[in-house]
Design a protein around this motif. Structure first.
Motif, PDB file in Angstrom:
ATOM      1  N   VAL A  37       6.467 -13.947   8.650  1.00 54.77           N
ATOM      2  CA  VAL A  37       6.453 -12.521   8.986  1.00 54.77           C
ATOM      3  C   VAL A  37       5.607 -11.745   7.985  1.00 54.77           C
ATOM      4  N   ARG A  38       5.190 -10.555   8.401  1.00 52.22           N
ATOM      5  CA  ARG A  38       4.419  -9.647   7.543  1.00 52.22           C
ATOM      6  C   ARG A  38       5.194  -8.332   7.410  1.00 52.22           C
ATOM      7  N   VAL A  39       5.145  -7.768   6.193  1.00 56.00           N
ATOM      8  CA  VAL A  39       5.783  -6.483   5.923  1.00 56.00           C
ATOM      9  C   VAL A  39       4.726  -5.527   5.377  1.00 56.00           C
ATOM     10  N   VAL A  40       4.634  -4.367   6.005  1.00 56.82           N
ATOM     11  CA  VAL A  40       3.730  -3.318   5.513  1.00 56.82           C
ATOM     12  C   VAL A  40       4.580  -2.265   4.826  1.00 56.82           C
ATOM     13  N   VAL A  41       4.255  -1.977   3.557  1.00 56.65           N
ATOM     14  CA  VAL A  41       4.997  -0.996   2.751  1.00 56.65           C
ATOM     15  C   VAL A  41       4.052   0.131   2.347  1.00 56.65           C
ATOM     16  N   PRO A  42       4.590   1.275   1.911  1.00 50.91           N
ATOM     17  CA  PRO A  42       3.722   2.417   1.582  1.00 50.91           C
ATOM     18  C   PRO A  42       2.795   2.161   0.396  1.00 50.91           C
ATOM     19  N   THR A  43       3.314   1.573  -0.691  1.00 45.77           N
ATOM     20  CA  THR A  43       2.508   1.343  -1.895  1.00 45.77           C
ATOM     21  C   THR A  43       2.816  -0.025  -2.467  1.00 45.77           C
ATOM     22  N   ASN A  59      19.089 -15.237  -3.605  1.00 45.35           N
ATOM     23  CA  ASN A  59      19.654 -15.822  -4.828  1.00 45.35           C
ATOM     24  C   ASN A  59      19.203 -17.263  -5.031  1.00 45.35           C
ATOM     25  N   ALA A  60      17.947 -17.527  -4.721  1.00 45.64           N
ATOM     26  CA  ALA A  60      17.361 -18.857  -4.912  1.00 45.64           C
ATOM     27  C   ALA A  60      15.852 -18.703  -4.792  1.00 45.64           C
ATOM     28  N   THR A  61      15.146 -19.774  -5.116  1.00 45.07           N
ATOM     29  CA  THR A  61      13.694 -19.704  -4.956  1.00 45.07           C
ATOM     30  C   THR A  61      13.353 -19.612  -3.471  1.00 45.07           C
ATOM     31  N   PHE A  62      12.288 -18.875  -3.147  1.00 50.55           N
ATOM     32  CA  PHE A  62      11.935 -18.682  -1.739  1.00 50.55           C
ATOM     33  C   PHE A  62      10.448 -18.352  -1.622  1.00 50.55           C
ATOM     34  N   ILE A  63       9.942 -18.534  -0.419  1.00 49.68           N
ATOM     35  CA  ILE A  63       8.566 -18.147  -0.111  1.00 49.68           C
ATOM     36  C   ILE A  63       8.629 -16.748   0.504  1.00 49.68           C
ATOM     37  N   PRO A  64       8.054 -15.747  -0.147  1.00 44.47           N
ATOM     38  CA  PRO A  64       8.185 -14.377   0.367  1.00 44.47           C
ATOM     39  C   PRO A  64       7.328 -14.163   1.603  1.00 44.47           C
ATOM     40  N   PRO A  65       7.604 -13.111   2.351  1.00 48.59           N
ATOM     41  CA  PRO A  65       6.735 -12.767   3.476  1.00 48.59           C
ATOM     42  C   PRO A  65       5.393 -12.239   2.954  1.00 48.59           C
ATOM     43  N   THR A  66       4.455 -12.063   3.861  1.00 51.30           N
ATOM     44  CA  THR A  66       3.192 -11.425   3.487  1.00 51.30           C
ATOM     45  C   THR A  66       3.455  -9.927   3.360  1.00 51.30           C
ATOM     46  N   ILE A  67       3.427  -9.428   2.148  1.00 56.69           N
ATOM     47  CA  ILE A  67       3.729  -8.014   1.908  1.00 56.69           C
ATOM     48  C   ILE A  67       2.447  -7.315   1.449  1.00 56.69           C
ATOM     49  N   SER A  68       2.105  -6.241   2.092  1.00 56.19           N
ATOM     50  CA  SER A  68       0.887  -5.504   1.711  1.00 56.19           C
ATOM     51  C   SER A  68       1.007  -4.069   2.161  1.00 56.19           C
ATOM     52  N   THR A  69       0.130  -3.229   1.641  1.00 57.51           N
ATOM     53  CA  THR A  69      -0.020  -1.876   2.166  1.00 57.51           C
ATOM     54  C   THR A  69      -1.019  -1.932   3.316  1.00 57.51           C
ATOM     55  N   MET A  70      -1.067  -0.890   4.123  1.00 58.10           N
ATOM     56  CA  MET A  70      -2.048  -0.855   5.209  1.00 58.10           C
ATOM     57  C   MET A  70      -3.454  -0.843   4.637  1.00 58.10           C
ATOM     58  N   PHE A  71      -3.638  -0.106   3.540  1.00 57.82           N
ATOM     59  CA  PHE A  71      -4.947  -0.037   2.891  1.00 57.82           C
ATOM     60  C   PHE A  71      -5.370  -1.426   2.403  1.00 57.82           C
ATOM     61  N   GLY A  72      -4.437  -2.133   1.782  1.00 56.21           N
ATOM     62  CA  GLY A  72      -4.754  -3.464   1.276  1.00 56.21           C
ATOM     63  C   GLY A  72      -5.044  -4.446   2.392  1.00 56.21           C
ATOM     64  N   TRP A  73      -4.310  -4.337   3.499  1.00 55.38           N
ATOM     65  CA  TRP A  73      -4.529  -5.234   4.632  1.00 55.38           C
ATOM     66  C   TRP A  73      -5.921  -5.012   5.231  1.00 55.38           C
ATOM     67  N   GLN A 202       1.484 -12.534  13.153  1.00 52.46           N
ATOM     68  CA  GLN A 202       2.806 -12.528  12.544  1.00 52.46           C
ATOM     69  C   GLN A 202       3.602 -11.326  13.065  1.00 52.46           C
ATOM     70  N   PRO A 203       4.877 -11.498  13.303  1.00 52.96           N
ATOM     71  CA  PRO A 203       5.729 -10.345  13.589  1.00 52.96           C
ATOM     72  C   PRO A 203       5.659  -9.368  12.399  1.00 52.96           C
ATOM     73  N   LEU A 204       5.799  -8.105  12.684  1.00 53.13           N
ATOM     74  CA  LEU A 204       5.560  -7.072  11.670  1.00 53.13           C
ATOM     75  C   LEU A 204       6.820  -6.261  11.396  1.00 53.13           C
ATOM     76  N   PHE A 205       7.056  -6.016  10.106  1.00 50.02           N
ATOM     77  CA  PHE A 205       8.064  -5.053   9.668  1.00 50.02           C
ATOM     78  C   PHE A 205       7.311  -3.883   9.022  1.00 50.02           C
ATOM     79  N   TRP A 206       7.479  -2.717   9.567  1.00 51.00           N
ATOM     80  CA  TRP A 206       6.793  -1.517   9.067  1.00 51.00           C
ATOM     81  C   TRP A 206       7.823  -0.676   8.315  1.00 51.00           C
ATOM     82  N   VAL A 207       7.666  -0.540   6.989  1.00 56.66           N
ATOM     83  CA  VAL A 207       8.632   0.189   6.172  1.00 56.66           C
ATOM     84  C   VAL A 207       7.981   1.476   5.676  1.00 56.66           C
ATOM     85  N   SER A 208       8.616   2.592   5.962  1.00 58.39           N
ATOM     86  CA  SER A 208       8.050   3.883   5.545  1.00 58.39           C
ATOM     87  C   SER A 208       9.165   4.918   5.450  1.00 58.39           C
ATOM     88  N   PRO A 209       9.101   5.842   4.469  1.00 58.76           N
ATOM     89  CA  PRO A 209      10.126   6.882   4.367  1.00 58.76           C
ATOM     90  C   PRO A 209       9.943   7.992   5.398  1.00 58.76           C
TER      91      PRO A 209
END
Length: 893
Positions: A37-43, A59-73, A202-209
């Motif tokens: 999955v991909r997560v887009v965050v503000p900053t 609470n263990a080692t893990f492979i994180p999702p693809t996390i980026s800002t829209m600008f970075g993507w 990738q499915p997308l999670f869009w996080v924004s205030p």
């Protein structure tokens, strides 16, 4: 379309809740492998917060999702062969070049010069970008949508308002339509975002205030047609907000749900600090930060509503070796490097005006590698101030003839200034400016400074962006453009220490801290004063989907509420008085206090920060009375001796230590200038009469001709000298009559304006000593019997001169008598400030006065040699004009 929206309450655990949403997704098959999955965050700061929250949940080692800002993507996309977005600086200057061709625009907006249209061009582009941001997705779907929406928005105005704004609204619409092409940066961004959405894997999670804007929503909709999208945002329903805040500020609530007022409680970690002054607010704030650090807080935020206070706090913390990581986006124009740019442009525009020249030379970036630069600049300043040089390259250069090294620096500046004449393209202006900086040693010095590096990089960026702008611009336009770019560009500091971060209120969105200090929560700063944009009424902006004053203020109140909800320890600070006037707290805080009072809850707690005290031992201040026989001067003038008589400490400071105040520059001639002109005129006049035997009937013409020439030089610098010239013209007949009368008495001119010296020696108890008496004598006359007299011209009246002699404090005339190798019969002042008959003011008992003065000088010098104290015993009449008063500290003892 697969789309869902999840709202999370504003709280300290927002990211933990968001992490649980991601982990609960059906697209996450293994909690320890989120790479699908991909997560887009503000900053990027939010990316770290999400990773930390995922780590806590797994609470263990893990492979994180693809996390980026829209600008970075978007930045990861390869270059395309399509149109390249036009740079902001190129858009600005191209539009400005078009606007300046229309005289009606200057008349419409009251612009007196072309450069006044530059901020207008910037506002127009801002409005164009707002329109593009709001209308572009709909415009892509329905080409006529924008016109229909525009006309519908105008109908919201009254006929009167519509008529008043017709020209302005039509201008905005025309500019927007002309800017809306494939080269527009927002259009390019929209197309690239659509490309990403259509080719997503990738499915997308869009996080924004905040809710997505039109372009972001179009991206989400397109993405949702390909793969699922989950929008995670803040929940502003009444049930998700603390009851206290929902009751105090009902406008933040998203629904009409009734509020349970029985749940109103006083926020436990919220405290108020009402300071009486800016310095008290800053000192208390800095001490609060230090206390938190000492208590183990590792993430502290300073929310800077009042930037002046915030800067003062930062300075105090840096003094305590606490480095603040600044995210407030201070403008590059506020740095010393940008000040050097501005000082150079000011110097060119002012044509070497003295104050501008000195300001530029004092920059640490100018002639940085020059040996003894500080001494050279001081020498230049003293020379120009003493000569009262107002400016002009040639005049300044001539005034520095006695200082060849300093003169060469000014000549280099003058040569560079010549290259700023005429009109040039932006690229040519940049090349000229870079050559100047290299010639003046500024490039290397700026490159060694972080703000200097960013300023030079700004020039290079403009050169690259504006290569296609072929319009020619004047120097004033280039100067205004650069100043505008420096004002717009943020100054980016190196982030060394992340324990204390300074940020704006919207910069705290979705971020939690161990403690928060918010400064400037008064009615002037919270809510922030809106920066009104021209043209649009709120109704028009609302109809077009643009931000209105109400929507901006509502969002800011939500940001404030989120800050209070997401942090457990907060101090809100403001000043109760500003500039001597009462300064009220923010109405939002007053409403919160009123809500608590109506519910019977306790008021917000008061914050107290105790600044560590230091015990100092008081030392009584006494009158200074230094003793310094080793500093006794070897030479003494009449003014020097008068200083010793007036106040021994003044003599010590000015004649023995060599301290002196720097002369003030004056655009207008002063009385001392008038006296200097008269001395030049009369010295030339009498020397000419003596050498050429001018007839009586030709003297008036000669005096007038000399006066015209002397005053002409001064009139070229300042027309105000004309008043003094008229004053002298009225006095000339009386002076010529006095000359004739003096000749009838048997006196004739011998010499004038001559420097005389005489060594005064003494012996006392076997100890010998001497001092050289020196001074310029205005005039020496001789009678038929060979006797001589000294005359001193004064541009004042006889009454004041008689008063000076009666008081016996002015020893100028007998001092001149001591300089003469030939005994003088008498001495007198010649008052020139009169239209009537001139009557010289003669010194009484001149011979006895000379003898007494010689004994007084001898006695005084012997006393200094013997270590006599030089006390500050001057009367107030002397002290009020004394340059040394700041040293003797009279009034403190």
């Amino acid at each position: 379309m697969t789309f869902r929206s999840i709202a999370i309450s504003p709280s300290p655990v927002f990211w933990d809740d968001a992490a649980r949403v991601v982990l609960a997704s059906e697209h996450v098959e293994d909690r320890r492998d989120l790479s699908a999955v991909r997560v887009v965050v503000p900053t990027f700061a939010h990316a770290h917060l999400l990773k930390d929250a995922l780590s806590r949940q797994i609470n263990a080692t893990f492979i994180p999702p693809t996390i980026s800002t829209m600008f970075g993507w978007l930045g990861m996309l390869p270059p395309t062969s399509g149109p390249v977005a036009t740079a902001a600086s190129e858009r600005l200057m191209s539009l400005y070049a078009s606007l300046r061709e229309h005289g009606w625009l200057k008349k419409l907006f009251g612009a007196r010069r072309n450069t006044d249209l530059l901020p207008l061009a910037e506002i127009l582009l801002t409005l164009s970008d707002e329109l593009t941001q709001a209308l572009l997705p709909s415009l892509q779907a329905t080409p006529d949508f924008a016109d229909e929406r525009w006309h519908a928005a105008l109908q919201k105005l009254t006929p009167v308002a519509r008529n008043l704004l017709s020209d302005e609204t039509q201008l905005v619409w025309s500019i927007w339509k002309s800017q809306l092409d494939a080269n527009d940066a927002i259009v390019t961004r929209y197309l690239r975002m659509q490309h990403l959405a259509r080719n997503t894997r990738q499915p997308l999670f869009w996080v924004s205030p905040v809710a997505p804007d039109a372009i972001e929503q179009a991206f989400i909709d397109t993405h949702a047609m390909q793969l699922p999208v989950t929008v995670i945002t803040l929940d502003w329903h009444a049930s998700s907000i603390a009851t206290t805040y929902a009751a105090a500020w009902p406008e933040i609530v998203q629904d009409e749900q009734a509020i349970d007022y029985s749940g109103i409680v006083t926020p436990a970690g919220l405290r108020l600090n009402a300071a009486t002054s800016l310095e008290e607010e800053a000192t208390t704030g800095a001490q609060t930060i230090i206390d938190w650090l000492q208590a183990g807080r590792e993430k502290i935020a300073i929310v800077a509503q009042d930037r002046v206070v915030a800067r003062r706090i930062r300075a105090l913390l840096e003094r305590a070796e606490v480095i603040v990581s600044d995210e407030t986006g201070w403008k590059l124009s506020t740095t010393r490097a940008a000040a050097a740019f501005a000082a150079w442009f000011d110097l060119i525009a002012a044509r070497a005006e003295t104050v501008a020249l000195l300001d530029f030379l004092k920059s640490p970036f100018v002639f940085a590698g020059t040996d003894d630069k500080a001494d050279l600049v001081m020498a230049i300043e003293i020379a120009l101030r003493r000569a009262n040089i107002a400016g002009d390259w040639a005049t300044v250069t001539d005034a520095l003839t006695a200082l060849p090294v300093a003169q060469s620096l000014v000549v280099r500046l003058a040569e560079q200034a010549k290259s700023y004449a005429g009109r040039k393209t932006l690229c040519d202006w940049i090349a000229t400016t870079e050559r100047t900086f290299a010639s003046l040693g500024m490039t290397e010095a700026l490159s060694a400074d972080i703000a200097g590096q960013q300023s030079l990089q700004l020039l290079k960026a403009i050169a690259q962006d504006c290569d296609g702008v072929g319009h020619a611009f004047s120097f004033s336009e280039w100067r205004a453009f650069v100043n505008l770019q420096l004002e717009s560009a943020p100054f980016i500091q190196k982030q060394i220490d992340r324990r204390v971060v300074m940020l704006p209120l919207n910069g705290a969105r979705l971020r939690g801290f161990d403690a928060v200090l918010m400064v400037g929560v008064d009615s002037d700063h919270l809510p922030s004063q809106p920066s009104e944009t021209l043209f649009f009424a709120n109704a028009v902006r609302g109809e077009l989907g643009l931000a209105t004053r109400e929507s901006r203020q509502r969002q800011q109140l939500r940001d404030f509420t989120e800050l209070l909800s997401a942090n457990n320890e907060i101090v809100l600070s403001w000043q109760t008085t500003r500039d001597g006037e009462p300064n009220t707290v923010s109405p939002w805080i007053e409403r919160l206090q009123l809500t608590l009072a109506k519910a019977g809850a306790a008021p917000l707690a008061t914050h107290v920060a105790t600044v560590a005290s230091r015990q100092l031992h008081a030392t009584p201040v006494t009158m200074p009375a230094p003793s310094a026989p080793q500093l006794r001067p070897l030479r003494l003038s009449a003014s020097g001796y008068n200083s010793l008589v007036a106040c021994p400490y003044q003599f010590f400071a000015t004649r023995m230590l060599g301290l002196a105040g720097i002369d003030e520059l004056s655009d207008l001639p002063e009385k001392r200038d008038y006296g200097d002109w008269l001395h030049q005129i009369l010295a030339t006049f009498h020397t000419t009469m003596r050498d050429q035997h001018i007839a009586v009937e030709d003297r008036a013409a000669l005096l007038n001709d000399i006066s015209q020439k002397i005053f002409a030089q001064s009139l070229d610098k300042s027309g105000a000298a004309l008043g003094y010239f008229a004053r002298w013209e009225k006095a000339m007949p009386a002076y010529l009559a006095w000359v004739e009368e003096r000749e009838r008495q048997g006196w004739h001119f011998v010499f004038g304006e001559e420097h005389l010296e005489r060594t005064l020696r003494w012996e006392n108890d076997g100890a010998q000593g001497d001092i050289i008496l020196h001074g310029y004598v205005d005039r020496i006359d001789e009678n038929d019997g060979g006797e001589r007299a000294v005359l001193d011209y004064k541009s004042t009246n006889a009454t004041s001169l008689n008063s000076r002699l009666k008081q016996g404090e002015d020893h100028q005339l007998p001092f001149y008598g001591l300089l003469s190798d030939i005994p003088l019969l008498n001495a007198c002042y010649v008052p020139l400030d009169t239209r009537d008959k001139i009557k010289e003011v003669e010194a009484p008992d001149f011979s006895a006065w000379q003898h007494a003065l010689e004994e007084q000088i001898t006695h005084s010098m012997q006393a200094i040699d013997g270590g006599a104290p030089l006390a500050a015993t001057g009367p107030e009449s002397v002290c009020q004009y004394c340059d040394a008063r700041g040293l003797c500290r009279k009034g403190a003892w």
